[in-house]
Scaffold this motif. Sequence first.
Motif, PDB file in Angstrom:
ATOM      1  N   HIS A  83       1.056  -0.914   0.002  1.00 60.98           N
ATOM      2  CA  HIS A  83       0.172   0.247  -0.317  1.00 60.98           C
ATOM      3  C   HIS A  83       0.363   1.461  -0.302  1.00 60.98           C
ATOM      4  O   HIS A  83       0.273   2.369  -0.671  1.00 60.98           O
ATOM      5  CB  HIS A  83      -0.777   0.556   1.122  1.00 60.98           C
ATOM      6  N   GLU A  84       2.266   1.298   0.521  1.00 62.59           N
ATOM      7  CA  GLU A  84       3.193   2.181   0.470  1.00 62.59           C
ATOM      8  C   GLU A  84       3.328   2.847  -0.634  1.00 62.59           C
ATOM      9  O   GLU A  84       3.446   3.883  -1.486  1.00 62.59           O
ATOM     10  CB  GLU A  84       4.327   1.866   1.473  1.00 62.59           C
ATOM     11  N   ASN A  85       3.561   1.526  -1.577  1.00 62.55           N
ATOM     12  CA  ASN A  85       4.464   1.602  -3.192  1.00 62.55           C
ATOM     13  C   ASN A  85       3.034   2.395  -3.545  1.00 62.55           C
ATOM     14  O   ASN A  85       3.263   2.878  -5.034  1.00 62.55           O
ATOM     15  CB  ASN A  85       4.783   0.506  -3.711  1.00 62.55           C
ATOM     16  N   GLN A  86       1.839   1.926  -3.186  1.00 57.68           N
ATOM     17  CA  GLN A  86       1.041   2.178  -4.212  1.00 57.68           C
ATOM     18  C   GLN A  86       0.275   3.190  -3.784  1.00 57.68           C
ATOM     19  O   GLN A  86       0.097   4.171  -5.122  1.00 57.68           O
ATOM     20  CB  GLN A  86      -0.111   0.973  -3.758  1.00 57.68           C
ATOM     21  N   TYR A  87       0.626   4.023  -3.111  1.00 57.45           N
ATOM     22  CA  TYR A  87       0.240   5.263  -2.655  1.00 57.45           C
ATOM     23  C   TYR A  87       1.365   6.191  -3.596  1.00 57.45           C
ATOM     24  O   TYR A  87       1.183   7.594  -3.840  1.00 57.45           O
ATOM     25  CB  TYR A  87       0.211   5.464  -1.028  1.00 57.45           C
ATOM     26  N   LYS A  88       3.005   5.949  -3.495  1.00 57.18           N
ATOM     27  CA  LYS A  88       3.541   6.684  -4.390  1.00 57.18           C
ATOM     28  C   LYS A  88       3.131   6.559  -5.185  1.00 57.18           C
ATOM     29  O   LYS A  88       3.395   7.477  -6.425  1.00 57.18           O
ATOM     30  CB  LYS A  88       5.139   6.046  -3.851  1.00 57.18           C
ATOM     31  N   ILE A  89       3.023   5.330  -6.218  1.00 53.53           N
ATOM     32  CA  ILE A  89       2.821   5.155  -7.554  1.00 53.53           C
ATOM     33  C   ILE A  89       1.698   6.672  -7.825  1.00 53.53           C
ATOM     34  O   ILE A  89       1.785   6.920  -8.604  1.00 53.53           O
ATOM     35  CB  ILE A  89       2.220   4.500  -8.120  1.00 53.53           C
ATOM     36  N   LEU A 185      -8.237  -1.784  16.833  1.00 52.10           N
ATOM     37  CA  LEU A 185      -8.538  -1.827  15.485  1.00 52.10           C
ATOM     38  C   LEU A 185      -9.542  -1.886  14.499  1.00 52.10           C
ATOM     39  O   LEU A 185      -9.405  -2.400  14.411  1.00 52.10           O
ATOM     40  CB  LEU A 185      -7.349  -3.421  15.175  1.00 52.10           C
ATOM     41  N   SER A 186      -9.759  -0.471  14.674  1.00 52.67           N
ATOM     42  CA  SER A 186     -10.241  -0.175  13.677  1.00 52.67           C
ATOM     43  C   SER A 186     -10.718  -0.246  12.435  1.00 52.67           C
ATOM     44  O   SER A 186      -9.722   0.936  11.167  1.00 52.67           O
ATOM     45  CB  SER A 186     -11.285   1.630  13.960  1.00 52.67           C
ATOM     46  N   ASP A 187     -11.552  -0.850  11.415  1.00 54.15           N
ATOM     47  CA  ASP A 187     -11.520  -0.630  10.171  1.00 54.15           C
ATOM     48  C   ASP A 187     -12.405   0.019   9.121  1.00 54.15           C
ATOM     49  O   ASP A 187     -12.506   0.114   8.162  1.00 54.15           O
ATOM     50  CB  ASP A 187     -11.357  -1.796   9.827  1.00 54.15           C
ATOM     51  N   GLU A 188     -12.866   0.542  10.375  1.00 49.58           N
ATOM     52  CA  GLU A 188     -14.437   1.372   9.506  1.00 49.58           C
ATOM     53  C   GLU A 188     -13.304   2.376   9.026  1.00 49.58           C
ATOM     54  O   GLU A 188     -14.042   2.901   6.995  1.00 49.58           O
ATOM     55  CB  GLU A 188     -14.550   2.053  10.424  1.00 49.58           C
ATOM     56  N   LEU A 189     -12.430   3.188   8.748  1.00 52.75           N
ATOM     57  CA  LEU A 189     -12.531   4.250   7.784  1.00 52.75           C
ATOM     58  C   LEU A 189     -11.848   3.540   6.347  1.00 52.75           C
ATOM     59  O   LEU A 189     -11.593   4.219   5.058  1.00 52.75           O
ATOM     60  CB  LEU A 189     -11.065   5.045   8.610  1.00 52.75           C
ATOM     61  N   ALA A 190     -10.427   2.068   6.733  1.00 54.90           N
ATOM     62  CA  ALA A 190     -10.655   1.612   5.322  1.00 54.90           C
ATOM     63  C   ALA A 190     -11.040   1.551   4.372  1.00 54.90           C
ATOM     64  O   ALA A 190     -11.710   2.170   3.163  1.00 54.90           O
ATOM     65  CB  ALA A 190      -9.553   0.365   6.353  1.00 54.90           C
ATOM     66  N   THR A 298      -7.553  12.430  -7.407  1.00 58.27           N
ATOM     67  CA  THR A 298      -8.164  12.624  -5.994  1.00 58.27           C
ATOM     68  C   THR A 298      -7.747  11.341  -4.777  1.00 58.27           C
ATOM     69  O   THR A 298      -7.406  11.260  -3.838  1.00 58.27           O
ATOM     70  CB  THR A 298      -9.056  13.865  -5.923  1.00 58.27           C
ATOM     71  N   GLN A 299      -8.307  10.696  -5.577  1.00 54.39           N
ATOM     72  CA  GLN A 299      -9.005   9.319  -4.351  1.00 54.39           C
ATOM     73  C   GLN A 299      -8.431   8.712  -4.598  1.00 54.39           C
ATOM     74  O   GLN A 299      -8.302   8.179  -3.094  1.00 54.39           O
ATOM     75  CB  GLN A 299     -10.563   8.667  -6.275  1.00 54.39           C
ATOM     76  N   LEU A 300      -7.172   8.240  -5.503  1.00 53.24           N
ATOM     77  CA  LEU A 300      -6.777   6.995  -5.456  1.00 53.24           C
ATOM     78  C   LEU A 300      -5.243   7.013  -4.319  1.00 53.24           C
ATOM     79  O   LEU A 300      -5.362   6.510  -3.420  1.00 53.24           O
ATOM     80  CB  LEU A 300      -6.100   6.427  -6.905  1.00 53.24           C
ATOM     81  N   PRO A 301      -5.429   8.502  -4.452  1.00 57.86           N
ATOM     82  CA  PRO A 301      -3.714   8.714  -3.567  1.00 57.86           C
ATOM     83  C   PRO A 301      -4.706   8.203  -1.840  1.00 57.86           C
ATOM     84  O   PRO A 301      -4.000   8.184  -1.133  1.00 57.86           O
ATOM     85  CB  PRO A 301      -3.627   9.967  -3.939  1.00 57.86           C
ATOM     86  N   GLU A 302      -5.602   9.443  -1.633  1.00 59.91           N
ATOM     87  CA  GLU A 302      -6.554   8.795  -0.574  1.00 59.91           C
ATOM     88  C   GLU A 302      -6.751   7.689   0.054  1.00 59.91           C
ATOM     89  O   GLU A 302      -7.325   6.923   0.789  1.00 59.91           O
ATOM     90  CB  GLU A 302      -7.659   9.806  -0.686  1.00 59.91           C
ATOM     91  N   LEU A 303      -7.545   6.939  -1.060  1.00 55.83           N
ATOM     92  CA  LEU A 303      -7.155   5.527  -0.837  1.00 55.83           C
ATOM     93  C   LEU A 303      -6.237   4.802  -0.136  1.00 55.83           C
ATOM     94  O   LEU A 303      -6.582   4.070   0.896  1.00 55.83           O
ATOM     95  CB  LEU A 303      -8.285   4.928  -1.577  1.00 55.83           C
ATOM     96  N   PHE A 304      -5.424   4.845  -0.520  1.00 60.64           N
ATOM     97  CA  PHE A 304      -4.276   4.154  -0.393  1.00 60.64           C
ATOM     98  C   PHE A 304      -3.908   4.876   0.518  1.00 60.64           C
ATOM     99  O   PHE A 304      -2.085   4.395   1.714  1.00 60.64           O
ATOM    100  CB  PHE A 304      -3.252   4.137  -1.878  1.00 60.64           C
ATOM    101  N   ARG A 305      -4.023   6.377   0.859  1.00 55.70           N
ATOM    102  CA  ARG A 305      -2.989   6.466   2.285  1.00 55.70           C
ATOM    103  C   ARG A 305      -3.655   5.917   2.870  1.00 55.70           C
ATOM    104  O   ARG A 305      -2.984   5.656   4.625  1.00 55.70           O
ATOM    105  CB  ARG A 305      -3.636   8.250   1.828  1.00 55.70           C
ATOM    106  N   VAL A 306      -5.208   5.820   3.327  1.00 62.98           N
ATOM    107  CA  VAL A 306      -5.648   5.417   4.337  1.00 62.98           C
ATOM    108  C   VAL A 306      -5.543   3.664   4.207  1.00 62.98           C
ATOM    109  O   VAL A 306      -5.308   3.056   5.528  1.00 62.98           O
ATOM    110  CB  VAL A 306      -7.325   5.015   3.796  1.00 62.98           C
TER     111      VAL A 306
END
Length: 334
Positions: A83-89, A185-190, A298-306
Amino acid sequence: MKLEYQKKVASLNRQKKHGASTEAIEKTKATVSHLHTRYIVDMQSMDSTVSEINRLRDEQLYPKLVVLVDGIATMWEAMKEQHENQYKIVTALRYLDMSQSTKETSDQHHERTVQLWHVVQEWHSQCGKLMTHQRLYIKALNNWLNLNLIPVDTNLKEKVSSPQRSRSPPIQSLLHAWGDYLDNLSDELARTAISSFAAVVHTIMQQQVEELKLRDKCEDTRKELARRTQQFEDWNKKYMQKRTPPDEMDPERAQDKDIVEERKSAVEVVKQRLEEDEEAYQNQGIQVREKSLTSMRTQLPELFRVMFNFSSEASNTYRKLRSIAHPPKPNANS
């Protein structure tokens, strides 16, 4: 059986106290002795069963749970890195020049969008199931362990030998910590981030459908124009042959022009409609493209950041569980 034994002992004591007959007392004594023997046998059998359950708990279940903790810890560590790599990409994609790419939505492009939507929906579903099933599983194990650790009273009037049971087996600290960690461990934001991205993809998918409808409409109008043009040319050729050679003084010549213009006008109407359809199709394509790019950027970076944040929390959780599952061995020299 213990209650039955105690009742018979109390009955025997009353008989002795009230001077019951020897026969009655001996009969009650025999019953008490029989119940006592049965109780001892049953307790020994139960002790054997409990010992076997505890052996399976400590030698079979606990090691498998340790392996499970190790596996999930490894999984979340890998997920965090991915997910870190995906966020960077996807962050870098914000600056990618897309001006030369295809502007129209193709059938294949739309099919991939639909496929992406289904995949993201399944991702959302499986993410929720993963956490829910973990919590339910660990909760069930904790409930079972609480029952397993309830001490059994083996006393009648005399103490019956019973194996000494460990009050705090290793599995206890692991399961209690596991349950507490999962509760925190909340998964709600994810799940919300995945659901939001699925909604964005669905919107793009619907806009593409409208674009493809306009494309098909243009194609239908284009075919109609070709058909009408061919019909006009065929008619005009035959009609003019009948009027050959043309006579400039023929009073019907003006009427011929009107007939030709009328038929040509019908073709022009379809041609004009095609131009309007093509313009609408082109505008819809531009709109779909711009909205798609804006949403993805806008959405992809936010998704993979979360997702990176969530996987980091999960990785930390299971790293702590792993330290509980693998406590440091005592120093032999100490």
